[in-house]
Design a protein around this motif. Structure first.
Motif, PDB file in Angstrom:
ATOM      1  N   LYS A  98       0.788  -1.307   0.219  1.00 36.96           N
ATOM      2  CA  LYS A  98      -0.114  -0.053   0.297  1.00 36.96           C
ATOM      3  C   LYS A  98       0.290   1.331   0.270  1.00 36.96           C
ATOM      4  CE  LYS A  98      -3.435   2.241   0.168  1.00 36.96           C
ATOM      5  NZ  LYS A  98      -4.715   2.117  -0.611  1.00 36.96           N
ATOM      6  N   LEU A  99       2.154   1.246   0.885  1.00 40.83           N
ATOM      7  CA  LEU A  99       2.478   2.699   0.972  1.00 40.83           C
ATOM      8  C   LEU A  99       3.249   2.369  -0.751  1.00 40.83           C
ATOM      9  CD1 LEU A  99       4.209   4.765   2.701  1.00 40.83           C
ATOM     10  CD2 LEU A  99       6.022   3.219   3.251  1.00 40.83           C
ATOM     11  N   LEU A 100       3.575   1.963  -0.825  1.00 39.62           N
ATOM     12  CA  LEU A 100       4.604   1.644  -2.828  1.00 39.62           C
ATOM     13  C   LEU A 100       3.646   2.345  -3.302  1.00 39.62           C
ATOM     14  CD1 LEU A 100       6.490  -1.404  -2.807  1.00 39.62           C
ATOM     15  CD2 LEU A 100       8.082   1.395  -2.575  1.00 39.62           C
ATOM     16  N   ASN A 101       2.216   1.453  -3.592  1.00 42.44           N
ATOM     17  CA  ASN A 101       1.163   2.705  -3.932  1.00 42.44           C
ATOM     18  C   ASN A 101       1.075   3.437  -4.568  1.00 42.44           C
ATOM     19  OD1 ASN A 101      -0.567  -0.870  -3.668  1.00 42.44           O
ATOM     20  ND2 ASN A 101       1.252  -0.746  -5.605  1.00 42.44           N
ATOM     21  N   ILE A 102       0.775   4.290  -3.069  1.00 39.29           N
ATOM     22  CA  ILE A 102       0.936   6.027  -2.569  1.00 39.29           C
ATOM     23  C   ILE A 102       1.435   6.322  -3.453  1.00 39.29           C
ATOM     24  CG2 ILE A 102       0.475   7.818  -0.980  1.00 39.29           C
ATOM     25  CD1 ILE A 102      -0.957   5.643   0.787  1.00 39.29           C
ATOM     26  N   LEU A 103       3.237   5.954  -2.880  1.00 35.98           N
ATOM     27  CA  LEU A 103       4.319   6.559  -3.403  1.00 35.98           C
ATOM     28  C   LEU A 103       4.349   6.398  -4.717  1.00 35.98           C
ATOM     29  CD1 LEU A 103       7.519   5.130  -1.090  1.00 35.98           C
ATOM     30  CD2 LEU A 103       5.448   7.610  -1.240  1.00 35.98           C
ATOM     31  N   GLN A 104       3.970   4.991  -5.446  1.00 35.36           N
ATOM     32  CA  GLN A 104       4.146   5.142  -6.875  1.00 35.36           C
ATOM     33  C   GLN A 104       2.849   6.198  -7.430  1.00 35.36           C
ATOM     34  OE1 GLN A 104       3.117   1.095  -7.077  1.00 35.36           O
ATOM     35  NE2 GLN A 104       5.168   0.786  -6.966  1.00 35.36           N
ATOM     36  N   ALA A 105       1.656   5.886  -7.287  1.00 29.15           N
ATOM     37  CA  ALA A 105       0.827   6.890  -7.509  1.00 29.15           C
ATOM     38  C   ALA A 105       1.463   8.634  -8.000  1.00 29.15           C
ATOM     39  CB  ALA A 105      -0.235   6.753  -6.515  1.00 29.15           C
ATOM     40  N   ARG A 106       2.090   8.980  -6.615  1.00 25.17           N
ATOM     41  CA  ARG A 106       2.031  10.508  -6.183  1.00 25.17           C
ATOM     42  C   ARG A 106       3.611  10.930  -7.401  1.00 25.17           C
ATOM     43  NH1 ARG A 106       0.939  15.326  -5.530  1.00 25.17           N
ATOM     44  NH2 ARG A 106       2.460  17.013  -3.686  1.00 25.17           N
ATOM     45  N   CYS A 107       4.940   9.549  -7.696  1.00 23.87           N
ATOM     46  CA  CYS A 107       5.415  10.263  -9.254  1.00 23.87           C
ATOM     47  C   CYS A 107       4.498   9.979 -10.186  1.00 23.87           C
ATOM     48  CB  CYS A 107       6.020   8.528  -8.472  1.00 23.87           C
ATOM     49  SG  CYS A 107       7.176   8.933  -7.193  1.00 23.87           S
ATOM     50  N   ALA A 108       3.349   9.290 -10.275  1.00 23.06           N
ATOM     51  CA  ALA A 108       3.278   9.790 -11.537  1.00 23.06           C
ATOM     52  C   ALA A 108       2.449  10.796 -11.708  1.00 23.06           C
ATOM     53  CB  ALA A 108       2.254   8.559 -11.785  1.00 23.06           C
ATOM     54  N   GLU A 109       1.663  11.223 -10.397  1.00 26.27           N
ATOM     55  CA  GLU A 109       0.664  13.163 -10.976  1.00 26.27           C
ATOM     56  C   GLU A 109       1.794  13.951 -10.516  1.00 26.27           C
ATOM     57  OE1 GLU A 109      -1.349  15.007  -7.350  1.00 26.27           O
ATOM     58  OE2 GLU A 109      -1.244  12.830  -7.049  1.00 26.27           O
ATOM     59  N   LEU A 110       3.194  13.657 -10.684  1.00 22.80           N
ATOM     60  CA  LEU A 110       3.832  14.316 -10.615  1.00 22.80           C
ATOM     61  C   LEU A 110       4.690  14.940 -11.854  1.00 22.80           C
ATOM     62  CD1 LEU A 110       5.091  14.509  -6.564  1.00 22.80           C
ATOM     63  CD2 LEU A 110       3.826  16.897  -8.069  1.00 22.80           C
ATOM     64  N   GLY A 111       4.981  13.612 -12.352  1.00 21.89           N
ATOM     65  CA  GLY A 111       5.753  13.336 -13.588  1.00 21.89           C
ATOM     66  C   GLY A 111       6.581  12.454 -13.805  1.00 21.89           C
ATOM     67  N   VAL A 112       7.216  12.066 -12.597  1.00 25.79           N
ATOM     68  CA  VAL A 112       8.446  11.183 -12.815  1.00 25.79           C
ATOM     69  C   VAL A 112       8.606   9.716 -13.125  1.00 25.79           C
ATOM     70  CG1 VAL A 112       9.665   9.376 -10.319  1.00 25.79           C
ATOM     71  CG2 VAL A 112       8.274  12.448 -10.121  1.00 25.79           C
ATOM     72  N   ARG A 113       9.254   9.116 -14.177  1.00 23.68           N
ATOM     73  CA  ARG A 113       8.956   8.482 -15.852  1.00 23.68           C
ATOM     74  C   ARG A 113       9.013   6.817 -14.558  1.00 23.68           C
ATOM     75  NH1 ARG A 113      13.090   6.924 -20.246  1.00 23.68           N
ATOM     76  NH2 ARG A 113      12.111   5.545 -20.918  1.00 23.68           N
ATOM     77  N   LEU A 114       8.755   6.248 -14.391  1.00 18.50           N
ATOM     78  CA  LEU A 114       8.924   4.875 -13.771  1.00 18.50           C
ATOM     79  C   LEU A 114       9.227   3.865 -14.418  1.00 18.50           C
ATOM     80  CD1 LEU A 114       5.905   4.871 -10.922  1.00 18.50           C
ATOM     81  CD2 LEU A 114       8.095   5.598 -10.678  1.00 18.50           C
ATOM     82  N   ARG A 115      10.032   3.344 -14.906  1.00 15.86           N
ATOM     83  CA  ARG A 115      10.443   2.377 -15.423  1.00 15.86           C
ATOM     84  C   ARG A 115      10.577   0.861 -14.478  1.00 15.86           C
ATOM     85  NH1 ARG A 115      15.674   3.562 -18.819  1.00 15.86           N
ATOM     86  NH2 ARG A 115      14.665   1.364 -19.394  1.00 15.86           N
ATOM     87  N   TYR A 116       9.759  -0.041 -14.765  1.00  8.60           N
ATOM     88  CA  TYR A 116       9.565  -1.303 -13.974  1.00  8.60           C
ATOM     89  C   TYR A 116      10.057  -2.529 -15.060  1.00  8.60           C
ATOM     90  CZ  TYR A 116       6.899   1.266 -11.044  1.00  8.60           C
ATOM     91  OH  TYR A 116       6.200   1.745  -9.930  1.00  8.60           O
ATOM     92  N   GLU A 117      10.651  -4.011 -13.868  1.00  8.34           N
ATOM     93  CA  GLU A 117      11.148  -5.017 -15.114  1.00  8.34           C
ATOM     94  C   GLU A 117      12.813  -4.182 -15.796  1.00  8.34           C
ATOM     95  OE1 GLU A 117       8.912  -8.081 -16.094  1.00  8.34           O
ATOM     96  OE2 GLU A 117       7.099  -6.358 -16.515  1.00  8.34           O
TER      97      GLU A 117
END
Length: 777
Positions: A98-117
């Motif tokens: 849950k904590l990671l989901n909150i931080l991931q969503a906030r990153c996406a909202e601010l425009g941070v590029r998230l790259r998985y795998e």
């Protein structure tokens, strides 16, 4: 800036969103090797203090985290069929996913590029101005640049498995179960509406003896379910570590410390450690995620505070965070060691066991517990005092043989170097008399020597003639006539550290006399300071007989002078210590080699003193429990040393450490030597005195209440304030009468001092309440 965060855990995500929030023009990426939904933990814990820091850094993220938290104030301890509960602890649990989901969503909202795998094997191809190595405990980047970071990894002694359960714990719960193989403990707390974290931990030797190493994962979980069936109340335990097989789910905690946190790679790009890559703190104080988030906050703030000076910001980040992290890691080390030694603590009564657990890290003290839960502390104080009133632990009496001390405060033996020809006179009457009037239960005279050549300096006191005995009798009589304190004498022989100048004569401590040096004795021909100190003569049998007889004669004189208590000094590199430590004992006869042999002569002295000392009066021994040098005496040796003196008739061990070698590297801190006292007290079953950076009533109360020592020796604070005990009683609001006696001549100052401290306490409480209100805590 172009910022790449390697690792999509709390540290990398939170730093990314803080930097993007700070300046939307930053190009910020998070590169994570796993998929978005992958996580290998259950719940994480924050304190209210951490929540305040999150609110200040990014209120929006903090509010989302707060909405998902499960908050509790209580800690429950289950031991030997008893349940003990303490409140006011202010913790929050949240699922790691849950904590990671909150931080991931906030990153996406601010425009941070998230790259998985995105499995980053190397930083060589990363185009960035700043690389954050937040790739966890087994950081590849830390490994690549380990020559710069210089990591120190200490694999701790317990095995643990991180499980979950549908049992919803309403308090942070510790459950202890004794088995035929040893003790197991569970750490359990709720973190959402359906699940609680359930960590099972036990020492490596117990884990192996129970056969868990050979069990499958399913068998191991079934073992834990059966062991903790009562606290689980029919609920199952489950694992989310599908990638692990068999006993691999049981791991040992690695404590990570890095000397440096910043490295510039081949292209000059700074690679900065953050979170578990830089440091770890044991889960028992719940600070791993806290430290990761605080790393992110600190670096973001440092960059903002020093625009255009990235190097300066990184230097500040490492300098300030290293100090903060070390403080937490020291507390975590204390907590870790507590759980590694449950068998030792379980010998305490359940009430004291629970108190010891609550204060294990030394971050929570007696008065801090009182602020959290006054009713709990007062009930515990009443239990400890064995009466119908709550009494601060430091003011409970202590009885040893025929001597009863009114309280647990001891004035340490502190060298004053103020005698002529070993004769205690007016200075010592004033010095020791003032401290006896100051409220302590026991006042120690400084190390006193049984012969002229046993002195450290020409200014040290002695007890080898009638005049000296009369001088001591005068002081003892004054203490007995004018106070309710008891007075003790410490007998010791300087050995290889003798024939030196008083410290204020120039050149510092341990410097030989400019003229008039006397011959020195020791276990071996080894000078204390190479190239500076005189080389001592290795003692032969005639020397041993003469020194033993000197100690016995001084013992008889001490008894005739009226001292209530006697102590033999076997610490700090002096004569008897030089026999005990392998650093200073190089003998090849029956007095050298094994610890048993090295103890032979000190025990001979002790037994002779015990035979000459009145049976109704206590006789204690001061030892160095740790030489702080590789190859020297260890805390495990200290347990054997204490047991040997106990068998010889010692009533108490005065537990100090060090000062045997100038090569020592002690680890200092508040109450830093107390763990040695606790180990000896609760393993050997002998009373102890704790020493070392004990400077407040709160320290004394915590140590006595937790069963870490029976008495606390206070040194430097008593030099600054002879009435330290009376002052500290007023500071904590204790007016007596038990364990506290003001001289009638000073009573007019008592109420004024108490009123002043009462005003200070009220002001502190008001300020704290105002600060908490402003932070929403």
């Amino acid at each position: 800036m172009r910022i790449s965060c390697i690792g999509g855990g709390p540290a990398g995500l939170y730093f990314a969103l803080l930097m993007k929030k700070q300046n939307p023009a930053h190009e910020v990426s998070v590169l994570e090797r796993n998929r978005p939904g992958d996580t290998f933990g259950w719940g994480v814990v924050f304190s209210d203090q951490t929540l305040s820091a999150l609110r200040e850094a990014d209120p929006q993220t903090a509010e989302e985290i707060l909405d998902a938290f499960k908050h509790w104030d209580d800690i429950e301890v289950h031991i030997n069929g008893r349940t003990l509960r303490s409140g006011g602890h202010g913790f929050c649990g949240i699922g790691r996913m849950k904590l990671l989901n909150i931080l991931q969503a906030r990153c996406a909202e601010l425009g941070v590029r998230l790259r998985y795998e995105c499995n980053v094997e190397d930083d060589a191809d990363i185009a960035a101005d700043l690389i954050i190595a937040a790739d966890g405990l087994n950081s590849r980047l830390r490994g690549k640049y380990q020559a710069t970071y210089q990591p120190d990894i200490d694999l701790r002694n317990c095995r643990f498995v991180w499980l979950g359960t549908s049992k919803l714990f309403e308090a942070f719960t510790f459950d202890f179960q004794q088995t035929e193989w040893g003790w197991f403990q569970a750490h359990a707390y709720r973190f959402d509406e359906q699940t609680s974290t359930f960590i099972v931990e036990t020492p490596e030797a117990v884990w192996q003896a129970a056969g868990l190493e050979q069990m499958s994962k399913e068998e191991g979980i079934a073992f834990c379910e059966k062991l903790f069936a009562k606290v689980l109340d029919g609920h199952k335990l489950v694992s989310n570590a599908a990638h692990l097989r068999g006993s691999a789910q049981w791991i040992r905690f690695p404590r990570v410390v890095c000397k440096n946190w910043v490295h510039r790679n081949e292209r000059g790009i700074p690679v900065v450690l953050m979170g578990d890559a830089a440091h770890t703190a044991h889960f028992s104080i719940g600070s791993g995620t806290k430290l990761a988030l605080e790393d992110a906050i600190a670096l973001a703030q440092d960059i903002a505070a020093m625009p255009g000076d990235l190097d300066g910001a990184l230097q500040r980040y490492q300098a300030t965070r290293a100090i903060d992290v070390l403080r937490i890691q020291n507390a975590a080390r204390n907590s870790t060691e507590w759980f590694e030694n449950v068998e030792r603590h379980a010998r305490l009564a359940p009430e004291q066991f629970a108190y010891s657990l609550l204060t294990r890290s030394q971050r929570i003290s007696h008065e801090n517990l009182r602020l959290r839960d006054r009713a709990y502390v007062e009930a515990f104080e009443q239990w400890l005092a064995g009466g119908d009133k709550a009494v601060p632990p430091m003011f409970t009496p202590f009885k040893l043989r025929g001597v009863t001390l009114k309280n647990r405060v001891v004035v340490s033996p502190m060298a004053q170097y103020s005698c002529a020809d070993g004769l205690p006179a007016d200075y010592h009457l004033a010095h020791l008399g003032a401290r006896a009037l100051g409220g302590a239960g026991l006042v120690f005279a400084e190390m006193t020597c049984p012969s002229p050549d046993a002195r450290i300096t020409p200014g040290c006191p002695g007890l080898w003639n009638e005049a000296q005995q009369q001088g001591w009798t005068r002081i003892v009589d004054f203490v007995h006539a004018n106070s309710s304190a008891k007075i003790a004498l410490q007998l010791g022989h300087a050995g290889p550290k003798g024939s030196t100048r008083v410290p204020w004569d120039g050149g510092g401590e341990d410097q030989p006399l400019a003229a008039g040096n006397w011959p020195l004795l020791a276990a071996s021909a080894q000078p204390y300071l190479d190239g500076v100190s005189q080389t001592p003569k290795p003692m032969d049998r005639a020397d041993m007989d003469r020194v033993r007889d000197d100690f016995v004669a001084a013992t008889r004189r001490a008894a005739e002078a009226g001292f209530d208590w006697l102590e033999l000094h076997c610490a700090h590199g002096y004569l008897l210590s030089s026999f005990i430590s392998p650093l200073t004992n190089r003998r090849e006869d029956e007095y050298g080699g094994s610890l048993e042999n090295r103890l032979r002569y000190p025990l001979e002295i002790f037994r002779a003193m015990r035979a000459a000392w009145p049976a109704e009066r206590p006789l204690s021994v001061r030892i160095s429990a740790h030489d702080w040098v590789a190859g020297g005496t260890t805390p495990e040796d200290a347990v054997e040393i204490a047991a040997a003196f106990k068998a010889a008739g010692a009533d108490l061990i005065d537990v100090s450490s060090g000062q045997v070698s100038k090569a020592q590297k002690p680890v200092y801190g508040r109450m830093w030597q107390t763990p040695f006292s606790e180990s000896i007290r609760n393993r050997v079953g002998i009373a102890t005195i704790a020493v070392g950076a004990i400077s407040e009533a709160d320290h004394v109360n915590s140590i006595i209440a937790a069963g870490r020592a029976d008495l606390c020796a206070i040194a430097r604070p008593h030099l600054a304030n002879p009435a330290w005990t009376l002052s500290e009683a007023a500071r904590i609001g204790y007016a007596g009468p038990q364990g506290l006696e003001w001289p009638r001549q000073y009573l007019s100052g008592k109420s004024q001092l108490e009123r002043e401290f009462e005003r200070q306490r009220a002001g502190n409480v008001a300020a704290a309440e105002q600060a908490n209100k402003a932070l929403g805590v």
